[in-house]
Design a protein around this motif. Structure first.
Motif, short mmCIF file in Angstrom:
data_model
loop_
_atom_site.label_atom_id
_atom_site.label_comp_id
_atom_site.label_asym_id
_atom_site.label_seq_id
_atom_site.Cartn_x
_atom_site.Cartn_y
_atom_site.Cartn_z
N PRO A 33 -6.28 -13.11 17.45
CA PRO A 33 -7.44 -13.19 16.44
C PRO A 33 -7.20 -12.68 15.11
CG PRO A 33 -8.70 -13.47 18.11
CD PRO A 33 -7.65 -13.96 18.76
N LYS A 34 -7.27 -10.90 16.14
CA LYS A 34 -7.75 -9.92 15.01
C LYS A 34 -6.75 -9.07 14.21
CE LYS A 34 -11.27 -9.07 18.56
NZ LYS A 34 -10.89 -8.02 19.70
N LEU A 35 -6.45 -9.03 13.44
CA LEU A 35 -5.94 -7.99 12.26
C LEU A 35 -6.51 -7.48 11.61
CD1 LEU A 35 -2.79 -8.66 10.63
CD2 LEU A 35 -4.19 -9.76 9.22
N THR A 36 -6.49 -6.08 12.02
CA THR A 36 -6.17 -5.17 12.01
C THR A 36 -5.53 -5.16 10.29
OG1 THR A 36 -6.24 -3.98 14.42
CG2 THR A 36 -6.12 -2.34 12.33
N ALA A 37 -5.94 -4.24 8.82
CA ALA A 37 -5.19 -4.36 7.98
C ALA A 37 -6.16 -2.80 7.26
CB ALA A 37 -5.07 -5.72 7.48
N TRP A 38 -5.37 -2.27 6.18
CA TRP A 38 -5.56 -1.21 5.11
C TRP A 38 -6.84 -2.60 4.28
CZ3 TRP A 38 -7.12 3.80 4.91
CH2 TRP A 38 -8.01 4.22 3.63
N CYS A 39 -7.67 -1.85 3.92
CA CYS A 39 -8.40 -3.34 3.02
C CYS A 39 -8.54 -2.20 1.86
CB CYS A 39 -9.90 -3.34 3.28
SG CYS A 39 -11.13 -4.53 1.95
N GLN A 40 -7.70 -2.56 0.44
CA GLN A 40 -8.20 -2.15 -0.83
C GLN A 40 -9.43 -2.37 -1.64
OE1 GLN A 40 -4.71 -3.12 -3.16
NE2 GLN A 40 -3.43 -2.56 -1.82
N LEU A 41 -9.70 -2.85 -0.75
CA LEU A 41 -11.24 -2.48 -1.16
C LEU A 41 -12.98 -1.52 -0.89
CD1 LEU A 41 -13.61 -4.90 -3.25
CD2 LEU A 41 -14.01 -5.77 -1.06
N ARG A 42 -12.19 -1.77 0.95
CA ARG A 42 -12.88 -0.92 1.01
C ARG A 42 -12.25 0.52 1.55
NH1 ARG A 42 -18.08 -3.55 0.48
NH2 ARG A 42 -17.61 -5.83 1.38
N GLU A 43 -11.02 0.23 0.38
CA GLU A 43 -10.14 1.56 1.03
C GLU A 43 -10.89 2.00 2.69
OE1 GLU A 43 -10.76 3.39 -3.15
OE2 GLU A 43 -11.80 4.72 -2.26
N ASP A 44 -10.41 1.13 3.33
CA ASP A 44 -11.06 1.66 4.86
C ASP A 44 -9.91 1.42 5.45
OD1 ASP A 44 -13.69 2.66 7.08
OD2 ASP A 44 -10.99 3.11 6.84
N GLU A 45 -9.64 1.21 6.90
CA GLU A 45 -8.52 0.36 7.83
C GLU A 45 -10.03 -0.48 8.28
OE1 GLU A 45 -5.39 0.90 10.95
OE2 GLU A 45 -7.00 1.39 12.08
N ARG A 46 -9.85 -2.39 8.48
CA ARG A 46 -10.75 -2.88 8.83
C ARG A 46 -9.80 -4.26 10.09
NH1 ARG A 46 -16.01 -2.78 6.11
NH2 ARG A 46 -15.81 -0.86 4.82
N VAL A 47 -10.69 -4.81 10.40
CA VAL A 47 -10.60 -5.67 11.31
C VAL A 47 -10.70 -6.79 10.55
CG1 VAL A 47 -11.20 -7.29 13.81
CG2 VAL A 47 -10.14 -4.56 13.36
N PHE A 48 -10.10 -7.86 11.12
CA PHE A 48 -10.34 -9.43 9.86
C PHE A 48 -10.37 -10.63 11.16
CE2 PHE A 48 -9.46 -6.59 6.94
CZ PHE A 48 -10.70 -6.77 5.36
N LEU A 49 -10.96 -11.50 11.41
CA LEU A 49 -10.87 -12.89 12.32
C LEU A 49 -9.70 -13.57 11.01
CD1 LEU A 49 -14.48 -12.33 13.89
CD2 LEU A 49 -12.04 -11.77 14.95
N LEU A 50 -8.80 -13.78 11.96
CA LEU A 50 -8.24 -15.09 11.60
C LEU A 50 -9.11 -16.35 10.65
CD1 LEU A 50 -4.49 -14.97 13.17
CD2 LEU A 50 -4.96 -13.58 11.25
N PRO A 51 -10.08 -17.25 12.22
CA PRO A 51 -10.55 -18.30 11.62
C PRO A 51 -11.58 -17.66 10.29
CG PRO A 51 -11.03 -17.52 14.36
CD PRO A 51 -9.81 -16.28 13.27
N ARG A 52 -12.13 -16.84 10.17
CA ARG A 52 -12.24 -16.74 9.11
C ARG A 52 -11.56 -16.74 7.69
NH1 ARG A 52 -17.39 -12.45 11.42
NH2 ARG A 52 -18.49 -13.87 12.49
N ILE A 53 -10.54 -16.08 7.43
CA ILE A 53 -9.85 -15.87 6.34
C ILE A 53 -9.94 -17.84 5.74
CG2 ILE A 53 -7.45 -15.22 5.54
CD1 ILE A 53 -7.28 -13.35 7.61
N GLU A 54 -10.23 -17.58 4.20
CA GLU A 54 -10.21 -18.81 3.46
C GLU A 54 -9.11 -19.14 2.99
OE1 GLU A 54 -15.21 -18.72 3.23
OE2 GLU A 54 -13.82 -18.38 1.45
#
Length: 218
Positions: A192-213
């Motif tokens: 469930p852990k998606l590692t991605a580059w976040c353009q908003l934070r300008e950094d690599e972040r981990v996103f949980l799939l169940p929290r992606i609306e």
């Protein structure tokens, strides 16, 4: 008699017609194919409904696959016997040159040492790496299992983005219940852990799939 034969041939003419097609698109879900057939972005394919689960495309297989993926779907090819063809999976790590263009601060010696330590500790031999390397099928299973709240189209868009490393826009709820919209570039998916580059934070972040609306194309 001759007049009758000529008339009979005339009556037979055109009862059967032949049309050239580039390839066919099959799916077990008629609703999905109906959505694809009506998609404005896919009009260049000249899609024709042959049956609830079969569409005809005017373009060859490679061009049809490319157009479907560009529209956010995740199709796979198959041979003449209906057996799925295996394509070389793209790497799930965002290429380093693209990150360099964002003017990230240079790594310090401590950063490099920590990175080297992680690489050494996570090292496996080539056979084990070949077995554990993520595939489009494993990505699809993870999205199916952990993003059941998303619509079919959104799940397909997410699968395509992770498989190809293309940017997507998501609506995400953090641990404090705050919801934000941000553009991300998927790099790796581990359960469930998606590692991605976040353009908003300008950094690599981990996103949980169940929290992606929600998921949408950029």
């Amino acid at each position: 008699m001759l007049e009758y034969l000529v008339g009979d041939i005339g009556r037979q003419h055109g009862r059967m017609r032949v049309r050239a097609v580039g390839c066919v698109v099959r799916a077990d879900d008629p609703t999905l194919l109906a959505e694809i057939a009506g998609a404005r972005a896919l009009r260049p394919l000249g899609l024709t409904v042959l049956a609830p689960t079969v569409l005809a495309s005017a373009l060859p297989v490679a061009e049809t696959l490319s157009a479907l993926r560009a529209a956010g779907y995740a199709p796979s090819g198959e041979d003449a016997d209906g057996v799925a063809t295996v394509e070389r999976a793209p790497r799930h790590r965002v290429p380093a040159p693209r990150r360099a263009e964002r003017n990230r601060p240079p790594r310090t010696p401590a950063d490099l040492a920590a990175l080297a330590e992680r690489l050494i500790s996570s090292h496996v031999d080539s056979d084990e790496a070949a077995v554990s390397r993520p595939t489009p099928m494993s990505v699809a299973r993870a999205v199916r299992d952990h993003a059941t709240h998303l619509s079919t189209a959104q799940r397909l868009l997410l699968i395509g983005a992770v498989s190809q490393g293309t940017p997507i826009e998501i609506s995400y709820t953090n641990g404090e219940g705050e919801s934000t919209r941000r553009v991300i570039e998927p790099a790796e998916l581990d359960g469930p852990k998606l590692t991605a580059w976040c353009q908003l934070r300008e950094d690599e972040r981990v996103f949980l799939l169940p929290r992606i609306e929600s998921v949408s194309a950029v």
